[in-house]
Design an enzyme around this catalytic site. Structure first.
Site, PDB file in Angstrom:
ATOM      1  CG  ASP A 118      -1.836   1.149   1.332  1.00  0.00           C
ATOM      2  OD1 ASP A 118      -2.072   1.800   0.305  1.00  0.00           O
ATOM      3  OD2 ASP A 118      -2.335   1.423   2.437  1.00  0.00           O
ATOM      4  CG  ASP A 306      -4.012   4.683  -1.649  1.00  0.00           C
ATOM      5  OD1 ASP A 306      -3.340   3.661  -1.435  1.00  0.00           O
ATOM      6  OD2 ASP A 306      -4.924   5.060  -0.888  1.00  0.00           O
TER       7      ASP A 306
END
Length: 484
Positions: A118, A306
């Site tokens: 992430d 992201d």
């Protein structure tokens, strides 16, 4: 959707380490932990200075060549080159074009977990074998008693994400990206004793934040930062997030996290680099959003790149304007999977560079229907470029300079190193060889036929001498061929 760390409530932070089953058992262990942390910090500082010196010498070269490159074998992980320029490829799995996860190891011997890599967060957590939340059932859990390198950190942690929250105790252990030379000692991570119900259905066990130390909660060192410092690697990683393919939306297992550099076989054209717009975050500034020929957004804004977010997320008003502009093309307020050819392109301008998404890239297939890969947020002026964007563009995350940067390049729909592409190339070569063989055989056949046919003068002589009989013709009186 977006993984955004949240601060712990003050009542939670007052939890006593002594009452925890994971708290330090002796003062000696605690001292050893602090000593290991100090050693790790010193190692990180030396490696950071080395990386800064190397970057100063190569900053003028805005290509991926200075970062190290190489094509990956199709294995869970693979390493290429040696020294600071070596790289590793971690195969990641595409789950329904929604989430991408890969494998990660913690402990000695390694305990394997499925984690989401992430870029929107910086902490590492996995569920503990002491977790009694329903969301922990069916997941791989960490057992500190099985690791010889485990050390308790003793502090309570709480992490909030867009998809749920977790809490537990911080622990310290060896962490590995499951490739030789891509591990680190004394990495502090969250051992989750509680996971909220929203995390029950996710296909991964935990989250491995790929962000900066400044972004991390509890002042921990993110796993990749620790690995790059201890192993003296190029502090660069890149992501190739392949879409599902075929009528049954298969995952061909070619999505990759490249550690230590980039892979030239995963993109075309050139990588364009942009400085991050906010220290400590993988954010970029963009100035324009265009749907077809209509300007939707022309103000200066920031976008978090992201990999933990599924969609492109933006302010409600602008996202509504995007959907209305698309509906004007299709003549309805429902997306039909057969109307992609009439839908407009969508272009984000980052710096001065336009990045265009085609309809088949920003439309997501979910359960036999098509939905727009955009989602409204309540945050004004903040955007998130999730996997809908990252499937279209190979992304490079470079921590080596004084100002970190993100590189983007159009991603191949399929990497050159994939087995499917190899099969296609082999078939193409085979067909080409057969065509050449067929052409040569035809030329040979015609040559032999001409060489066997008698010359014109010789044929005429044979006809005069009766050597060749004229063709008989049918009788036109009876309509039947003449007999005899």
């Amino acid at each position: 959707v977006a993984a955004v760390a949240a601060a712990a409530p003050s009542s939670v932070l007052t939890a006593s380490a002594e009452t925890s089953p994971l708290a330090p058992s002796t003062a000696a262990e605690s001292a050893a932990t602090e000593s290991a942390a100090a050693e790790s910090a010193a190692t990180e500082s030396v490696a950071a200075e080395s990386a800064a010196t190397e970057n100063a010498a190569t900053e003028s070269v805005a290509t991926d060549a200075t970062l190290g490159a190489g094509g990956p074998p199709l294995a869970a992980t693979a390493t290429t080159a040696v020294g600071a320029n070596r790289s590793a490829h971690v195969v990641i799995t595409n789950f329904r074009d929604d989430t991408y996860w890969g494998t990660f190891g913690i402990g000695s011997p390694l305990q394997i977990f499925r984690v989401l890599f992430d870029t929107g967060s910086a902490n590492l957590f996995v569920p503990s074998n002491r977790c009694d939340s329903p969301s922990c059932r069916g997941k791989n859990t960490y057992d500190y008693a099985q690791s010889s390198t485990y050390r308790p950190a003793g502090d309570y942690f709480f992490l909030g994400y867009g998809s749920g929250n977790v809490s537990g105790y911080l622990s310290t252990d060896t962490a590995s990206f499951l490739a030789p030379g891509f591990d680190a000692k004394g990495v502090t991570f969250g051992e989750a004793l509680y996971m909220s119900d929203e995390l029950a259905e996710v296909p991964f066990d935990g989250i491995c934040g790929m962000g900066f130390k400044a972004e991390a909660e509890d002042d921990v060192v993110p796993p990749f930062v620790a690995v790059a410092a201890q192993q003296r690697l190029n502090p660069v990683f890149s992501l190739y997030m392949a879409p599902l393919v075929g009528p049954y939306l298969r995952d061909e297992g070619v999505s990759q996290l490249v550690l230590g550099g980039v892979d030239d076989g995963l993109y075309y054209s050139s990588i364009r680099y942009h400085p991050t717009s906010e220290p400590g975050f993988w954010k970029l500034g963009f100035s324009k959003l265009v749907v077809g020929g209509r300007d939707i957004y022309t103000a200066r804004a920031q976008a978090l790149v992201d990999s933990g977010a599924s969609f492109i997320v933006g302010p409600a008003n602008e996202v509504h304007a995007v959907t209305e502009a698309i509906f004007d093309y299709v003549g309805r307020d429902v997306i039909n999977c057969n109307q992609l050819n009439v839908m407009p392109n969508i272009t984000f301008t980052i710096g001065s560079v336009p990045y265009t998404l085609r309809p088949n890239q920003y439309v997501v297939y979910q359960q036999d229907e098509c939905v727009l890969g955009f989602q409204a947020s309540v945050e004004a002026g903040e955007w998130i470029l999730g996997t809908v964007f990252l499937r279209a563009f190979y992304s490079v995350y470079d921590m080596s300079g004084a100002t970190p940067r993100i590189g983007l390049a159009p991603a191949f729909a399929e990497p050159y190193s994939s087995p499917h592409r190899t099969v296609v190339i082999i078939i193409g070569v085979a067909v080409g060889v057969l065509v050449v063989i067929g052409a040569l055989a035809l030329i040979y056949y015609r040559y032999k036929r001409v060489s066997r046919e008698p010359a014109t003068e010789e044929r005429d002589t044979l006809i005069i001498n009766g050597g060749m009989s004229p063709r008989r013709t049918p009788s036109r009186v009876t309509g039947n061929p003449r007999r005899g």
